[in-house]
Scaffold this active site. Structure first.
Site, PDB file in Angstrom:
ATOM      1  N   GLY A   1      -8.498  -7.396  -1.268  1.00  0.00           N
ATOM      2  CA  GLY A   1      -8.691  -8.243  -0.091  1.00  0.00           C
ATOM      3  C   GLY A   1      -7.963  -9.563  -0.219  1.00  0.00           C
TER       4      GLY A   1
ATOM      5  N   ARG B   1       0.829  -1.218   0.000  1.00  0.00           N
ATOM      6  CA  ARG B   1       0.000   0.000   0.000  1.00  0.00           C
ATOM      7  C   ARG B   1       0.856   1.258   0.000  1.00  0.00           C
ATOM      8  NH1 ARG B   1      -5.076  -1.692   3.860  1.00  0.00           N
ATOM      9  NH2 ARG B   1      -6.372  -2.353   2.122  1.00  0.00           N
TER      10      ARG B   1
ATOM     11  N   LYS C   1     -18.438 -16.461   1.937  1.00  0.00           N
ATOM     12  CA  LYS C   1     -19.874 -16.301   2.187  1.00  0.00           C
ATOM     13  C   LYS C   1     -20.633 -15.713   1.010  1.00  0.00           C
ATOM     14  CE  LYS C   1     -19.346 -14.076   6.197  1.00  0.00           C
ATOM     15  NZ  LYS C   1     -19.810 -13.272   7.271  1.00  0.00           N
TER      16      LYS C   1
ATOM     17  N   GLY D   1     -12.947  -3.817   0.702  1.00  0.00           N
ATOM     18  CA  GLY D   1     -14.335  -3.344   0.779  1.00  0.00           C
ATOM     19  C   GLY D   1     -14.650  -2.326  -0.304  1.00  0.00           C
TER      20      GLY D   1
HETATM   21  P1  AMP Z   1     -13.928 -13.855   1.398  1.00  0.00           P
HETATM   22  O1  AMP Z   1     -13.322 -12.966   2.430  1.00  0.00           O
HETATM   23  O2  AMP Z   1     -15.417 -13.920   1.425  1.00  0.00           O
HETATM   24  O3  AMP Z   1     -13.366 -13.605   0.007  1.00  0.00           O
HETATM   25  O4  AMP Z   1     -13.507 -15.340   1.790  1.00  0.00           O
HETATM   26  C1  AMP Z   1     -12.187 -15.743   1.860  1.00  0.00           C
HETATM   27  C2  AMP Z   1     -12.093 -16.914   2.772  1.00  0.00           C
HETATM   28  O5  AMP Z   1     -12.917 -17.946   2.294  1.00  0.00           O
HETATM   29  C3  AMP Z   1     -10.712 -17.481   2.883  1.00  0.00           C
HETATM   30  O6  AMP Z   1     -10.250 -17.275   4.184  1.00  0.00           O
HETATM   31  C4  AMP Z   1     -10.900 -18.960   2.592  1.00  0.00           C
HETATM   32  O7  AMP Z   1     -10.189 -19.781   3.461  1.00  0.00           O
HETATM   33  C5  AMP Z   1     -12.380 -19.151   2.769  1.00  0.00           C
HETATM   34  N1  AMP Z   1     -12.905 -20.295   1.989  1.00  0.00           N
HETATM   35  C6  AMP Z   1     -12.742 -20.523   0.692  1.00  0.00           C
HETATM   36  N2  AMP Z   1     -13.316 -21.686   0.333  1.00  0.00           N
HETATM   37  C7  AMP Z   1     -13.855 -22.224   1.442  1.00  0.00           C
HETATM   38  C8  AMP Z   1     -14.576 -23.416   1.710  1.00  0.00           C
HETATM   39  N3  AMP Z   1     -14.854 -24.285   0.738  1.00  0.00           N
HETATM   40  N4  AMP Z   1     -14.992 -23.621   2.973  1.00  0.00           N
HETATM   41  C9  AMP Z   1     -14.719 -22.723   3.942  1.00  0.00           C
HETATM   42  N5  AMP Z   1     -14.048 -21.575   3.753  1.00  0.00           N
HETATM   43  C10 AMP Z   1     -13.604 -21.325   2.511  1.00  0.00           C
END
Ligand code: AMP
Length: 406
Positions: A358, A41, A203, A381
């Protein structure tokens, strides 16, 4: 997308002999001895700072760091970032111990062309996050012009982001801000086709608004990561003990139907790497089309990796947001690596490839492929909100480009 994205650039400013207040995002990770462990950054603001210095300005830098909640927290001073900047820039940086007040004002007034001053953490004052106008006015009084190069903070309507430009004009985009708006805005407004979205992460709940905005723009969406299981459940595929958001199965079903009616293909994983528990080196297996009872899907399987790579190879625009599996923990990193490599190869073949910030940016950096993408966003974000089609307060507050003025 709301608002005009063509903004006055720092290149358009006449800054010789002036003091320029530059909002940067130096919210960087530190180790226990308060040394910067990832200076991306800071590095990404160097072009703007160097341009201003070459043109004879004094540069006054302002940033937030962490969440000190309106009081001074010794471990959250910006001094470590300032020392890292000093090294990268190869010239001294005056590191102040506050962001407003008599001493700060006197030091900024005395700044000469070529000087670089770093104010201390803006969030030591709760007025920053409250977008207090008296605080914004005080900050504004430190400079003769304002530049925002903090894309990572552009989605916050805070004093230094949207308040200061109300009192200090001209208000221009820095080079990093302009690159972010250009690349993210470019894929939304004018993508070369086929346009493939690679979408993953933990999620669905965080990502529904982005998916809804992008569905009208992309040709294919390749879904992976934890969020894929809610979509698979909506299609009636068994997901075992995988991450599932039961409340969102109906939403996923609606999105799938909407995509179908628009002629957009949403592709879900056809095989999975699964384990009984999420732990390093866990015994894992591959199954298709679903995940067995008592097992958690933790990465896309080999057939899915090959299918996604083949789709990416045909793309002329790729937008990647979210890992395909638990990329932090081998062996569940293989799907994310495979997709990342396929996107890097697509870039080499002339596709425009943009990585949302991110976790995905961190994965690309860790896998050594960040430099092989057209653009890796520095905003987590902020990138998501931008991709939702929302106008970011930090972008809206800037002056329009000269050719767009009434
Ligand atoms: P996000 O911040 O929503 O982009 O999510 C990223 C996170 O999703 C990372 O820390 C990954 O470890 C987690 N992740 C990715 N695939 C899976 C999965 N199949 N089950 C649980 N967590 C996951």
């Amino acid at each position: 997308m709301g608002g005009n994205l063509r903004k006055l650039s720092v290149r358009d400013l006449d800054v010789a002999g002036k003091r320029v207040l530059v909002r940067v995002d130096y919210n960087v990770p530190l180790d226990e001895s308060l040394r910067v462990t990832d200076d991306r950054r800071i590095r990404s603001t160097l072009p703007t700072i160097r341009l201003l210095l070459e043109r004879g300005a004094a540069v006054i830098l302002a940033s937030h760091f962490g969440r000190p909640k309106g009081k001074v927290v010794e471990d959250q001073r910006l001094a470590p970032a300032g020392r890292a900047l000093e090294e990268l820039l190869g010239r001294p940086v005056t590191i102040l111990r506050d962001c407003i007040g008599d001493d700060v004002r006197a030091r900024c007034r005395a700044a000469k062309p070529g000087d670089v001053i770093l104010l201390d953490n803006l969030r030591f004052r709760d007025a920053e996050e409250k977008n207090d106008s008296a605080f914004a006015r005080e900050l504004a009084s430190l400079g003769d012009a304002y530049v925002n190069d903090a894309f990572g903070a552009a989605h916050r309507a805070h004093a230094s982001v949207s308040g200061v430009p109300q009192f200090l004009r001209p208000a221009a985009a820095g080079l990093l801000m302009a690159a972010e708006i250009g690349h993210l805005g470019g894929v939304l407004a004018n993508p070369a086709r086929p346009f493939v979205l690679v979408f993953g992460g933990a999620k669905v709940s965080d990502k529904v608004p982005v998916l809804e905005n992008l569905l009208s723009r992309v040709d294919v969406a390749l879904v992976g990561g934890g969020m894929a299981y809610t979509f698979l459940a909506a299609r009636g595929v068994p997901v075992g003990g995988s991450r599932l958001e039961p409340d969102l199965v109906d939403t996923a079903r609606r999105i799938l139907a909407e995509a179908e009616s628009r002629g957009v293909r949403i592709v879900l994983p056809s095989d999975h790497v699964h384990a009984a528990k999420l732990e390093p080196g866990a015994a894992c297996d591959v199954s298709s089309p679903g995940v067995p009872e008592g097992r958690m899907g933790l990465d896309i399987g080999p057939a899915t990796r090959a299918a996604y790579a083949a789709e990416i190879a045909k793309a002329r625009t790729v937008l990647w947001n979210g890992p395909m599996g638990v990329f932090e923990m081998p062996p569940f990193d293989a799907g994310t690596r495979a997709v990342g490599d396929a996107i890097a190869a697509a870039t080499a073949n002339g596709a425009v490839t943009v990585v949302g910030g991110g976790d995905t940016a961190a994965a690309a950096e860790e896998f050594g492929i960040a430099g092989r993408m057209s653009h890796v966003s520095t905003g987590g974000g902020a990138a998501l909100e931008f991709l939702e089609g929302r106008e970011l307060p930090g972008v809206a507050a800037l002056d329009p480009a000269p050719e767009d003025r009434p």
